[in-house]
Design a protein around this motif. Structure first.
Motif, PDB file in Angstrom:
ATOM      1  N   GLN A 261     -52.435   1.778 -34.997  1.00  0.00           N
ATOM      2  CA  GLN A 261     -53.783   2.316 -34.988  1.00  0.00           C
ATOM      3  C   GLN A 261     -54.265   2.650 -33.584  1.00  0.00           C
ATOM      4  O   GLN A 261     -55.187   3.442 -33.416  1.00  0.00           O
ATOM      5  CB  GLN A 261     -54.755   1.318 -35.627  1.00  0.00           C
ATOM      6  CG  GLN A 261     -54.439   0.998 -37.073  1.00  0.00           C
ATOM      7  CD  GLN A 261     -54.493   2.228 -37.955  1.00  0.00           C
ATOM      8  OE1 GLN A 261     -55.472   2.971 -37.949  1.00  0.00           O
ATOM      9  NE2 GLN A 261     -53.417   2.447 -38.717  1.00  0.00           N
ATOM     10  N   GLN A 262     -53.629   2.038 -32.586  1.00  0.00           N
ATOM     11  CA  GLN A 262     -54.046   2.224 -31.201  1.00  0.00           C
ATOM     12  C   GLN A 262     -52.834   2.296 -30.285  1.00  0.00           C
ATOM     13  O   GLN A 262     -51.724   1.882 -30.665  1.00  0.00           O
ATOM     14  CB  GLN A 262     -54.960   1.076 -30.737  1.00  0.00           C
ATOM     15  CG  GLN A 262     -56.315   1.029 -31.412  1.00  0.00           C
ATOM     16  CD  GLN A 262     -57.160  -0.107 -30.865  1.00  0.00           C
ATOM     17  OE1 GLN A 262     -56.735  -1.270 -30.875  1.00  0.00           O
ATOM     18  NE2 GLN A 262     -58.354   0.214 -30.390  1.00  0.00           N
ATOM     19  N   VAL A 263     -53.065   2.790 -29.074  1.00  0.00           N
ATOM     20  CA  VAL A 263     -52.069   2.764 -28.014  1.00  0.00           C
ATOM     21  C   VAL A 263     -52.666   2.082 -26.794  1.00  0.00           C
ATOM     22  O   VAL A 263     -53.882   1.931 -26.676  1.00  0.00           O
ATOM     23  CB  VAL A 263     -51.605   4.188 -27.628  1.00  0.00           C
ATOM     24  CG1 VAL A 263     -50.966   4.890 -28.809  1.00  0.00           C
ATOM     25  CG2 VAL A 263     -52.764   5.001 -27.054  1.00  0.00           C
ATOM     26  N   ASP A 264     -51.786   1.674 -25.886  1.00  0.00           N
ATOM     27  CA  ASP A 264     -52.189   1.239 -24.548  1.00  0.00           C
ATOM     28  C   ASP A 264     -51.806   2.345 -23.581  1.00  0.00           C
ATOM     29  O   ASP A 264     -50.662   2.833 -23.603  1.00  0.00           O
ATOM     30  CB  ASP A 264     -51.491  -0.066 -24.156  1.00  0.00           C
ATOM     31  CG  ASP A 264     -51.983  -1.260 -24.966  1.00  0.00           C
ATOM     32  OD1 ASP A 264     -53.174  -1.279 -25.319  1.00  0.00           O
ATOM     33  OD2 ASP A 264     -51.167  -2.160 -25.246  1.00  0.00           O
ATOM     34  N   LEU A 265     -52.741   2.768 -22.741  1.00  0.00           N
ATOM     35  CA  LEU A 265     -52.497   3.824 -21.766  1.00  0.00           C
ATOM     36  C   LEU A 265     -52.287   3.215 -20.389  1.00  0.00           C
ATOM     37  O   LEU A 265     -53.088   2.384 -19.941  1.00  0.00           O
ATOM     38  CB  LEU A 265     -53.676   4.794 -21.712  1.00  0.00           C
ATOM     39  CG  LEU A 265     -54.020   5.558 -22.990  1.00  0.00           C
ATOM     40  CD1 LEU A 265     -55.241   6.454 -22.752  1.00  0.00           C
ATOM     41  CD2 LEU A 265     -52.841   6.398 -23.466  1.00  0.00           C
ATOM     42  N   VAL A 266     -51.218   3.622 -19.709  1.00  0.00           N
ATOM     43  CA  VAL A 266     -50.944   3.185 -18.338  1.00  0.00           C
ATOM     44  C   VAL A 266     -50.760   4.436 -17.492  1.00  0.00           C
ATOM     45  O   VAL A 266     -49.831   5.215 -17.713  1.00  0.00           O
ATOM     46  CB  VAL A 266     -49.672   2.303 -18.266  1.00  0.00           C
ATOM     47  CG1 VAL A 266     -49.405   1.888 -16.814  1.00  0.00           C
ATOM     48  CG2 VAL A 266     -49.824   1.072 -19.157  1.00  0.00           C
TER      49      VAL A 266
ATOM     50  N   LYS B  87     -36.405   7.329 -30.353  1.00  0.00           N
ATOM     51  CA  LYS B  87     -36.660   7.655 -31.752  1.00  0.00           C
ATOM     52  C   LYS B  87     -36.488   6.421 -32.633  1.00  0.00           C
ATOM     53  O   LYS B  87     -35.537   5.670 -32.500  1.00  0.00           O
ATOM     54  CB  LYS B  87     -35.711   8.760 -32.211  1.00  0.00           C
ATOM     55  CG  LYS B  87     -36.008   9.273 -33.612  1.00  0.00           C
ATOM     56  CD  LYS B  87     -35.098  10.437 -33.970  1.00  0.00           C
ATOM     57  CE  LYS B  87     -35.397  10.968 -35.370  1.00  0.00           C
ATOM     58  NZ  LYS B  87     -34.519  12.112 -35.722  1.00  0.00           N
ATOM     59  N   GLY B  88     -37.463   6.206 -33.506  1.00  0.00           N
ATOM     60  CA  GLY B  88     -37.392   5.086 -34.436  1.00  0.00           C
ATOM     61  C   GLY B  88     -37.746   3.744 -33.840  1.00  0.00           C
ATOM     62  O   GLY B  88     -37.533   2.712 -34.492  1.00  0.00           O
ATOM     63  N   CYS B  89     -38.291   3.721 -32.613  1.00  0.00           N
ATOM     64  CA  CYS B  89     -38.650   2.444 -31.981  1.00  0.00           C
ATOM     65  C   CYS B  89     -39.695   1.708 -32.824  1.00  0.00           C
ATOM     66  O   CYS B  89     -40.664   2.311 -33.296  1.00  0.00           O
ATOM     67  CB  CYS B  89     -39.192   2.693 -30.575  1.00  0.00           C
ATOM     68  SG  CYS B  89     -39.563   1.175 -29.660  1.00  0.00           S
ATOM     69  N   ARG B  90     -39.485   0.420 -32.995  1.00  0.00           N
ATOM     70  CA  ARG B  90     -40.424  -0.426 -33.727  1.00  0.00           C
ATOM     71  C   ARG B  90     -40.675  -1.697 -32.928  1.00  0.00           C
ATOM     72  O   ARG B  90     -39.754  -2.281 -32.371  1.00  0.00           O
ATOM     73  CB  ARG B  90     -39.889  -0.783 -35.108  1.00  0.00           C
ATOM     74  CG  ARG B  90     -39.851   0.384 -36.087  1.00  0.00           C
ATOM     75  CD  ARG B  90     -41.263   0.827 -36.467  1.00  0.00           C
ATOM     76  NE  ARG B  90     -41.253   1.913 -37.442  1.00  0.00           N
ATOM     77  CZ  ARG B  90     -41.276   3.202 -37.107  1.00  0.00           C
ATOM     78  NH1 ARG B  90     -41.260   3.545 -35.814  1.00  0.00           N
ATOM     79  NH2 ARG B  90     -41.273   4.133 -38.034  1.00  0.00           N
ATOM     80  N   SER B  91     -41.915  -2.118 -32.866  1.00  0.00           N
ATOM     81  CA  SER B  91     -42.271  -3.328 -32.126  1.00  0.00           C
ATOM     82  C   SER B  91     -43.579  -3.873 -32.678  1.00  0.00           C
ATOM     83  O   SER B  91     -44.422  -3.113 -33.170  1.00  0.00           O
ATOM     84  CB  SER B  91     -42.431  -3.023 -30.631  1.00  0.00           C
ATOM     85  OG  SER B  91     -42.897  -4.164 -29.929  1.00  0.00           O
TER      86      SER B  91
ATOM     87  N   ALA C  52     -48.568   8.501 -35.413  1.00  0.00           N
ATOM     88  CA  ALA C  52     -47.969   8.911 -36.684  1.00  0.00           C
ATOM     89  C   ALA C  52     -46.587   8.302 -36.882  1.00  0.00           C
ATOM     90  O   ALA C  52     -46.238   7.856 -37.984  1.00  0.00           O
ATOM     91  CB  ALA C  52     -47.896  10.428 -36.752  1.00  0.00           C
ATOM     92  N   SER C  53     -45.793   8.254 -35.821  1.00  0.00           N
ATOM     93  CA  SER C  53     -44.422   7.757 -35.955  1.00  0.00           C
ATOM     94  C   SER C  53     -44.347   6.238 -36.005  1.00  0.00           C
ATOM     95  O   SER C  53     -43.448   5.675 -36.633  1.00  0.00           O
ATOM     96  CB  SER C  53     -43.561   8.278 -34.793  1.00  0.00           C
ATOM     97  OG  SER C  53     -44.011   7.758 -33.552  1.00  0.00           O
TER      98      SER C  53
ATOM     99  N   THR D  31     -48.341  -3.247 -29.229  1.00  0.00           N
ATOM    100  CA  THR D  31     -49.001  -1.946 -29.264  1.00  0.00           C
ATOM    101  C   THR D  31     -48.178  -0.926 -28.487  1.00  0.00           C
ATOM    102  O   THR D  31     -47.692  -1.229 -27.387  1.00  0.00           O
ATOM    103  CB  THR D  31     -50.411  -2.051 -28.643  1.00  0.00           C
ATOM    104  OG1 THR D  31     -51.164  -3.016 -29.380  1.00  0.00           O
ATOM    105  CG2 THR D  31     -51.138  -0.711 -28.679  1.00  0.00           C
ATOM    106  N   PRO D  32     -47.982   0.290 -29.012  1.00  0.00           N
ATOM    107  CA  PRO D  32     -47.235   1.303 -28.264  1.00  0.00           C
ATOM    108  C   PRO D  32     -47.898   1.596 -26.917  1.00  0.00           C
ATOM    109  O   PRO D  32     -49.124   1.586 -26.789  1.00  0.00           O
ATOM    110  CB  PRO D  32     -47.296   2.535 -29.181  1.00  0.00           C
ATOM    111  CG  PRO D  32     -47.618   2.004 -30.534  1.00  0.00           C
ATOM    112  CD  PRO D  32     -48.448   0.777 -30.320  1.00  0.00           C
ATOM    113  N   VAL D  33     -47.066   1.866 -25.921  1.00  0.00           N
ATOM    114  CA  VAL D  33     -47.544   2.126 -24.565  1.00  0.00           C
ATOM    115  C   VAL D  33     -47.246   3.570 -24.190  1.00  0.00           C
ATOM    116  O   VAL D  33     -46.110   4.036 -24.337  1.00  0.00           O
ATOM    117  CB  VAL D  33     -46.872   1.180 -23.545  1.00  0.00           C
ATOM    118  CG1 VAL D  33     -47.343   1.494 -22.125  1.00  0.00           C
ATOM    119  CG2 VAL D  33     -47.185  -0.274 -23.900  1.00  0.00           C
TER     120      VAL D  33
END
Length: 290
Positions: A148-153, A70-74, A143-144, A77-79
């Protein structure tokens, strides 16, 4: 139905809880990867066999270390990590989730595709349903995080579900990279033809629908795969945005099998290098042979 003493491994092998406990006591290799700056250090499990057995015993809602924080920021791009058939998020991602989190990624996972009879195990429902579950997770991640994008693995079936997700209206634009480990893009001789496609395959396409020019694809296969066979069925059609990799072309002595792919450090480093644009060559190791 499973009773209180037996459990089914991700690929149909019945193992006792006592055996799992003994394996955990004798063979669990837990190490710590370097932490990201100003972040926690998450424990990393390197033994694919122990992780697969003990992970499948955990609740479907349990996240692997470093995932769904929760609250992760980087700045990265989110994975989103997608497990394979007859797995859950704990059995698939006790190595890659914490390893990526320790290197500054925000990592997300879920257990998708549970059937009415499968308890905590997923990857068993129609893939069309699973793709929609992934869509709901991606919506929450975007949303969190504000990304704008994610990386899918995806591992095994997870690669197919990732591709099915990109066929849903408007979803391809939400994906930057799509990475598959041990995928079966043209079916598998051990499972047979897969009919629940979205949409149906057209001539020259892989089984999971058309590729998208806006997405960068990486497929990672092993010649020692005994589940997604023949391993060449994991290759996607040649294109400027497609990279097909066979582990042994880079690490000839790595005998990693299908189950071991998400726990192979060379594979993990290749995934992270791809997502960050790092051109360094990962160190070869010898992965779990099944």
């Amino acid at each position: 139905m499973r009773d209180n003493h037996d459990m089914i491994s991700p690929f149909g092998v019945r193992l006792s809880v006592c055996t799992a406990a003994l394996a955990a006591a004798l063979g669990a290799a837990v190490v710590s990867a370097p932490p990201a700056a100003a972040g926690p250090e998450y424990p990393v499990v390197t033994d694919a066999g122990v992780a697969s057995v003990t992970g499948d015993m955990q609740p479907a809602e349990m996240s692997p270390p470093g995932a769904n924080v929760k609250g992760c920021r980087s700045e990265k791009t989110p994975v989103v990590l997608l497990h394979g058939t007859a797995q859950n998020q704990m059995s698939a991602w006790q190595y890659l989730a914490p390893t990526m989190a320790n290197r500054g990624f925000c990592v997300y996972s879920l257990t998708y595709g549970q059937a009415s009879w499968s308890a905590q195990i997923g990857g068993l429902a129609p893939r069309e349903k699973s793709a929609k579950q992934v869509a709901a997770l991606v919506d929450r991640v975007l949303a969190s995080s504000g990304a704008q994008q994610v990386d899918l693995v995806g591992f095994s079936q997870g690669s197919a579900v990732a591709q099915l997700f990109t066929q849903l209206p408007g979803r391809a634009a939400q994906v930057r990279h799509l990475i598959g480990m041990g995928p079966s893009n043209r079916g598998t001789s051990t499972v047979g033809s897969i009919a629940d496609r979205l949409p149906a395959r057209a001539p020259g396409e892989n089984d999971w629908g058309p590729l998208h020019s806006s997405i960068q694809y990486l497929m990672v296969m092993t010649r020692h795969d005994e589940i997604a066979t023949p391993y060449r069925h994991g290759f996607l059609p040649k294109a400027p945005n497609v990279r097909n990799v066979v582990v042994q072309d880079h690490c000839p002595n790595d005998t990693v099998g299908h189950v071991g792919l998400p726990y192979d450090s060379w594979v993990g480093a290749t995934v992270m290098n791809t997502l960050t644009g790092n051109t360094a060559k990962p160190r070869c190791t010898v992965g779990f042979p099944l």
